[in-house]
Design a protein around this motif. Structure first.
Motif, PDB file in Angstrom:
ATOM      1  N   GLU A  26      37.715  38.305  49.786  1.00 11.70           N
ATOM      2  CA  GLU A  26      37.438  37.477  50.352  1.00 11.70           C
ATOM      3  C   GLU A  26      38.172  36.027  49.220  1.00 11.70           C
ATOM      4  O   GLU A  26      39.507  35.407  49.370  1.00 11.70           O
ATOM      5  CB  GLU A  26      36.493  36.726  50.619  1.00 11.70           C
ATOM      6  CG  GLU A  26      36.158  37.631  52.292  1.00 11.70           C
ATOM      7  CD  GLU A  26      34.794  36.929  52.535  1.00 11.70           C
ATOM      8  OE1 GLU A  26      34.508  36.248  52.238  1.00 11.70           O
ATOM      9  OE2 GLU A  26      33.992  37.488  53.463  1.00 11.70           O
ATOM     10  N   ARG A  27      37.915  36.191  48.333  1.00  5.49           N
ATOM     11  CA  ARG A  27      38.515  35.247  46.938  1.00  5.49           C
ATOM     12  C   ARG A  27      39.503  35.046  46.478  1.00  5.49           C
ATOM     13  O   ARG A  27      40.164  34.088  46.084  1.00  5.49           O
ATOM     14  CB  ARG A  27      36.506  34.561  45.910  1.00  5.49           C
ATOM     15  CG  ARG A  27      35.383  34.288  46.608  1.00  5.49           C
ATOM     16  CD  ARG A  27      34.686  34.795  45.692  1.00  5.49           C
ATOM     17  NE  ARG A  27      33.724  33.718  45.646  1.00  5.49           N
ATOM     18  CZ  ARG A  27      32.282  34.816  45.057  1.00  5.49           C
ATOM     19  NH1 ARG A  27      32.636  35.290  44.526  1.00  5.49           N
ATOM     20  NH2 ARG A  27      31.436  33.992  45.838  1.00  5.49           N
ATOM     21  N   SER A  28      40.139  36.702  46.332  1.00  5.76           N
ATOM     22  CA  SER A  28      41.037  36.350  45.668  1.00  5.76           C
ATOM     23  C   SER A  28      42.202  37.057  46.007  1.00  5.76           C
ATOM     24  O   SER A  28      43.486  37.104  45.518  1.00  5.76           O
ATOM     25  CB  SER A  28      40.677  37.093  44.275  1.00  5.76           C
ATOM     26  OG  SER A  28      39.810  38.034  44.542  1.00  5.76           O
ATOM     27  N   GLY A  29      41.784  37.842  47.908  1.00  2.00           N
ATOM     28  CA  GLY A  29      43.175  38.642  47.809  1.00  2.00           C
ATOM     29  C   GLY A  29      43.054  40.015  47.376  1.00  2.00           C
ATOM     30  O   GLY A  29      44.409  40.536  47.641  1.00  2.00           O
ATOM     31  N   LEU A  30      42.206  40.122  45.974  1.00  2.60           N
ATOM     32  CA  LEU A  30      42.578  41.555  45.369  1.00  2.60           C
ATOM     33  C   LEU A  30      41.675  42.555  45.607  1.00  2.60           C
ATOM     34  O   LEU A  30      40.717  42.586  46.008  1.00  2.60           O
ATOM     35  CB  LEU A  30      41.823  40.841  43.573  1.00  2.60           C
ATOM     36  CG  LEU A  30      43.505  40.366  43.143  1.00  2.60           C
ATOM     37  CD1 LEU A  30      42.269  40.249  41.424  1.00  2.60           C
ATOM     38  CD2 LEU A  30      43.837  41.299  42.756  1.00  2.60           C
ATOM     39  N   ALA A  31      42.068  43.949  45.505  1.00  2.00           N
ATOM     40  CA  ALA A  31      41.160  44.716  46.338  1.00  2.00           C
ATOM     41  C   ALA A  31      41.318  45.469  44.328  1.00  2.00           C
ATOM     42  O   ALA A  31      41.896  46.236  44.377  1.00  2.00           O
ATOM     43  CB  ALA A  31      42.121  45.536  47.203  1.00  2.00           C
TER      44      ALA A  31
END
Lengths: 443, 443
Positions: free
Chosen positions: A42-47
């Motif tokens: 949610e915060r970074s777009g990172l998985a």
């Protein structure tokens, strides 16, 4: 009102991670990624995807709970897997861990490690390999556990000449010194207690003799002053010979004894760096860092003094720092110069709870005309509103017709407190508007 | 030995900056970029170039010393200049500053600001405009001055659910409360002193009534909990009505009064956020944050408790935070996913000074057989080595033949001290090896 203009963050390709070491920190990292992956995305777009775990045994967790991961005993399975982009090394020590770090860098993989011993002993080889293969080595967890001190030195203080720092960066010795100072214990008593509580190893040598703090001080000084440091040249003294008589004199003179890593830049390319028990003013921020906590006090030429405080070790705090590194490397891998709308979550509102429903402990002062019978009346009102009393303080007053009574109240809803105070303020013996302050015990 | 494998960092194109506002912070920023640009480039490969300054007057500096900049009174000269990539807004307030921020974002320029008032009052418009135009707005300097708390919340704690924070984020009120608690001063006395020292404005309303802390708490809560917050819903109380009697009772009960911004997430999308004077335990880290200093105490679900401490205002600390933002945006503009060899300065050595040449103040304990004539002999040795004595403590001893004498010595070179101690230890009246500790006054 929230603005409905954000789309779900365009999650790029997942960042694929291999983990070497599954002790207390390694299993803490897996736990963090399992529990908090949603908020990270949610915060970074990172998985962040943990694919493979390499360890000799997996005793911290059931095999079934690890079924989502590929498990291996051969670290080459991390280094040779083209899908793995970041290798996390959480084995520790300057043995096989160094071999894994170097092999991963040579394979062009970024490395995240908590291993200050490896970095201090083999800084030249490790950083040289990183530069040659244009792979990064991140080590937020290697100094100060959960405290984000590496990032602060490297990025937040980028505009400052760092003049000096004073660091409590060994939790074992700080726990022991806290007992020796606070309870008058001997070194031996404090060590025994630290071992019982798990704050000291069975063989505590590298902690109590200052070696651990020395390795960390060298790493911090390298970042602060920007150059290669021969950590063997760092003067080091441990806490083993501290005696109660000196602890007592320190107190009498207004000092506390702390094991500090100290570094001061004298001119470009020249610094003093030393680790030893140090007398510091008892009222200073650093002197109040107690037990297993760590803190780094640093002075920049523009920032002035600042201090960073938190847990210096432990499974969860260390995992927090490892994930911070994974986040930063993930951003780099995905191309950090893209605009990231996930920074602003204006697609949802945070409701601010009405103050009436907030719970706090309270201090309440009444000014009353007389003493007799008053407590019974006031406490009856508290009871009616289910407010429980922690303590009551009555003082002799200069004016016997205007006596302060102070109540410390356990946690209660604001609404209940206000109603009770309104009722109490209408009693004829109450002379002034009651005075209320909220109490936070920060526990 | 240093490895000679680093080339000079390949400085990309300079990052071109326009500055709006040339008060105390604006001139501090220009000073930082003038004095420390070399170290910024060394560390990051970035050249930060301040091109244009917009202000109504330039009274902080001589015109001549500003001849390297383009000076203007019209902010359109910043927004319309295609060369300018980042606009720094240091005017403050929710008037013209908001107009400049919005116009810069609409022109696709990144914005760096210290303006918590504008962000709190116009969060919706500002962040919406940033998203629409894919331009960033960075505001490290808006909360906690020089403390890198925004970056910590946004990046270092990315793996944590932030459960709650407690923040001392208004220097004016913290200075006043420090005097009220420490010296028993009234609110009026403390305000007068704060105004004399420049810690309070002529009209201190927005500080003392908690408005400033409220704006900052809302911004921090927005980052911590990830959503839009209506700052008008934040409960706020100031310090104006705090009376000495309550300060005294607080002390008696083991508390200190601090003006705190408090936020606690109760569930996703729901939080309590409030600003008011609060009783906190006198021994807590936060209670020891005194005078004009700020600190934020924050709990993450993995990190646990941590604290960030530093100067909450002032020209230089604030400039330090603005430059941290400029660095991060500069990295993005230049493409952050490139490998940056400047992280490792293994092309130069930092010489660790031999301990003999390090200067410290010292604690020295001697155990002696008798009192008479001893001080004269010992102080003669100190004098010979040019060591000056700050204080001497003698105690009654249980054993009249083994008496401790403690000397506190002013700063002296290790070598001189060791030579003096070696001489002293050979005196026949000295019973045990002398005990030495270094003293750091952290001043």
């Amino acid at each position: 009102m929230a603005q409905k203009i954000n789309k779900k963050p365009a999650a790029g390709q997942p960042i694929t991670i291999g983990l070497a070491g599954f002790g207390t920190v390694g299993s803490g990292l897996a736990e963090l990624l399992e529990r908090n992956s949603q908020i990270i995305t949610e915060r970074s777009g990172l998985a962040l995807r943990l694919k493979t775990i390499c360890a000799l045994e997996f005793k911290n967790r059931s095999r079934q709970s690890l079924s989502q991961y590929r498990l291996t005993k051969d670290w080459h399975d991390l280094v040779n897997d083209p899908e793995i982009q970041i290798v996390v090394e959480l084995i520790g020590g300057a043995g096989i861990a160094v071999e894994i770090i170097l092999a991963a860098l040579r394979a062009g993989k970024h490395v995240v490690t908590a291993n200050k011993a490896a970095l201090a002993a083999h800084a030249d080889r490790i950083f040289k390999t990183a530069i040659e293969h244009q792979a990064e080595i991140y080590f937020e967890a290697a100094v100060g556990g959960g405290i984000p001190i590496i990032k602060v030195f490297r990025e937040s203080l980028v505009g400052n000449h760092i003049r000096e720092f004073y660091a409590i960066i060994n939790g074992t010795t700080n726990f022991m010194l806290t007992q020796m100072v606070g309870k008058g214990w001997s070194y031996e008593q404090a060590l025994k207690r630290a071992q019982e509580l798990g704050f000291a190893e069975k063989d505590p040598t590298l902690d109590v003799n200052g070696s651990d703090a020395m390795a960390k001080s060298g790493l911090l000084a390298m970042l602060a002053f920007g150059g290669h440091i021969d950590s063997k040249k760092i003067h080091r003294e441990g806490i083993e010979s501290i005696r109660p008589v000196d602890v007592a004199f320190a107190r009498q003179l207004g000092y506390k004894i702390k094991l500090l890593g100290i570094a001061k830049q004298k001119e470009v390319g020249k610094a003093e760096i030393h680790v030893h028990p140090t007398f510091i003013p008892a009222g200073s921020e650093l002197a109040n860092v107690e037990n297993e906590f760590n803190a780094i006090y640093v002075k920049g030429d523009f920032l002035g003094p600042s201090l960073y405080y938190g847990k210096g070790a432990g499974s969860h705090p260390t995992a927090s720092s490892v994930v911070s590194d994974l986040h930063d490397l993930g951003q780099r891998i995905n191309g950090q110069n893209r605009f990231n709308p996930a920074r602003y979550r204006f697609d949802r509102d945070i409701t601010v709870m009405p103050m009436d429903s907030v719970e706090s402990a309270f201090y309440l002062r009444l000014q009353v005309q007389e003493r007799s019978g008053i407590l019974a009346k006031v406490t009856t009102v508290f009871a009616k509103h289910r407010i429980s009393i922690k303590s009551i303080v009555q003082h002799d007053a200069e004016d016997p017709k205007n006596i302060p009574i102070v109540f410390v109240l356990h946690k209660t809803r604001e609404k209940d407190l206000r109603q009770a105070v309104a009722t109490i303020s209408r009693f004829p013996f109450v002379r002034e508007a009651p005075v209320c302050y909220r109490i936070e015990d920060l526990s």
